[in-house]
Scaffold this active site. Structure first.
Site, PDB file in Angstrom:
ATOM      1  N   SER A  91       0.828  -1.206   0.000  1.00  0.00           N
ATOM      2  CA  SER A  91       0.000   0.000   0.000  1.00  0.00           C
ATOM      3  C   SER A  91       0.867   1.263   0.000  1.00  0.00           C
ATOM      4  O   SER A  91       1.586   1.515  -0.955  1.00  0.00           O
ATOM      5  CB  SER A  91      -0.974  -0.027   1.178  1.00  0.00           C
ATOM      6  N   LYS A 140     -20.830  17.575   8.666  1.00  0.00           N
ATOM      7  CA  LYS A 140     -19.777  17.975   9.601  1.00  0.00           C
ATOM      8  C   LYS A 140     -19.415  16.850  10.569  1.00  0.00           C
ATOM      9  O   LYS A 140     -18.243  16.648  10.882  1.00  0.00           O
ATOM     10  CB  LYS A 140     -20.212  19.217  10.376  1.00  0.00           C
TER      11      LYS A 140
END
Length: 377
Positions: free
Chosen positions: A180, A234
């Site tokens: 990765s 949010k």
């Protein structure tokens, strides 16, 4: 027999406890000592949800305590190491292969998860190597499962800038695991070598978060976060509530953008791979060294000595010296017995299990993170 009191005398005390005469009751308000209280008078133990509630309380208390501990650790770190920014980190140079000091091949190792801390430590060393005029080539040893999206990209970018400024080749020598984000930073190299037992790949992006919503609901813990009007997303990703389909699609769009960046780095670092081939191999799978070579993800199978020999040929070095650069631990790290790549952390005991928790783990618990990471490796 129980002794009887003389006429007109109060109860006889036996072993510290009043004993009323036969046929008489204990005066009102007079109770036996606490040690003599009958078991039937003890309040019953509350039952129901004891283990789960205890685990939740332990978890929340541990997170709070570790947050305080880590903030204190960071404060102490700033006090002890703040002056290092002006004087610069000190590098330890160890000769692996003696040779001409003016034909130096530098070896830098990146080990462990890619975090802001490990990124900073690595880039400090890279700057030292960049300032060494005798360095004619760089070998990057990578043993990492990957990590944060942004620190991975910053390391990649700085390696490219290093190569452009120094005009020297960069070769990668993969260790046991280069996956990765570890593979991402390897894309800055000219050639990539894997060992026989190397695991690599895991090309993709994940949003790492913990969902404690059902656990919290069961034991009456609610998320009291308040957001401003109109800021619908949010508080999206909070571990105290499930993601709804709209929030999941929102995060998926961000992940796909980061994934596109990852594949663009592969296209630059592995020009022999077509877009279709990159899409095929970028499926999150871990590959063996043999598989990675067949897929074109690496150039050759070999060890560090093979890498340095080939780099010397590439750079036209007749008598190279191979030198490993390592970061000298700071004062605080020495006091705590930590290594250069160490992370602030502690161990928590839960029953018979010992769990190691570091700052990255706590951050992942408290807030979701986008990562180029091979989980479980």
């Amino acid at each position: 027999m129980t002794p009887q009191p003389p006429p007109g005398q109060g109860p006889v005390f036996q072993g510290g406890a009043p004993v009323p005469p036969p046929g008489r009751q204990m005066p009102p308000g007079m109770m036996p000592p606490p040690g003599m209280m009958p078991m039937m008078m003890m309040p019953p133990n509350p039952r129901g949800g004891g283990l789960g509630k205890a685990l939740l309380i332990t978890f929340m208390t541990t997170i709070f305590g570790l947050s305080l501990l880590l903030n204190f650790w960071l404060l102490v770190t700033l006090v002890f190491t703040g002056s290092q920014k002006s004087t610069g980190v000190r590098a330890i140079e160890t000769t692996i292969q003696p040779g001409d000091a003016k034909q130096k091949i530098a070896v830098l190792k990146f080990e462990g998860e890619i975090t802001n801390v490990t990124r900073d430590h690595f880039l400090e060393l890279l700057e030292k190597v960049q300032d060494d005029a005798n360095v004619k080539g760089l070998v990057l040893e990578v043993d990492s499962p990957g990590g944060g999206v942004t620190p991975s990209d910053e390391i990649y970018d700085r390696l490219r800038a290093f190569k452009a400024k120094k005009s020297v080749p960069i070769f990668v020598s993969m260790d046991s695991l280069t996956a990765s984000g570890g593979y991402y930073i390897s894309m800055a190299a000219d050639r990539i070598y894997a060992q026989e037992t190397t695991l690599t790949g895991s090309i993709g992006v994940l949003f790492q978060r913990y969902d404690l919503s059902q656990f919290a609901e069961k034991y009456g813990v609610k998320d009291g976060t308040i957001v401003s009007d109109g800021a619908t997303f949010k508080a999206a990703g909070s571990m105290m509530k499930e993601l709804n389909p709209t929030e999941e699609a929102y995060f998926k769009s961000l992940l796909n953008d980061a994934f596109a960046v990852f594949k663009s780095r592969i296209a630059q670092g592995r020009p022999g791979l077509s877009k279709e081939k990159i899409d095929e191999v970028a499926n999150g799978k871990i590959y063996s060294a043999k598989q990675a070579l067949q897929l074109g993800l690496v150039d050759k199978i070999g060890y560090l000595s093979d890498v340095t020999a080939d780099l010397a040929t590439k750079a036209g070095l007749s008598n190279p010296s191979v030198v490993r650069y390592e970061r000298e631990p700071g004062l605080l790290e020495t006091m705590l017995g930590g290594s250069a790549q160490s992370k602030a952390g502690t161990k928590v005991s839960v029953g018979n299990m010992n769990i190691s928790i570091d700052r990255s783990t706590i951050d992942s618990m408290l807030r979701g993170q986008f990562k180029y990471l091979a989980p479980g490796f």
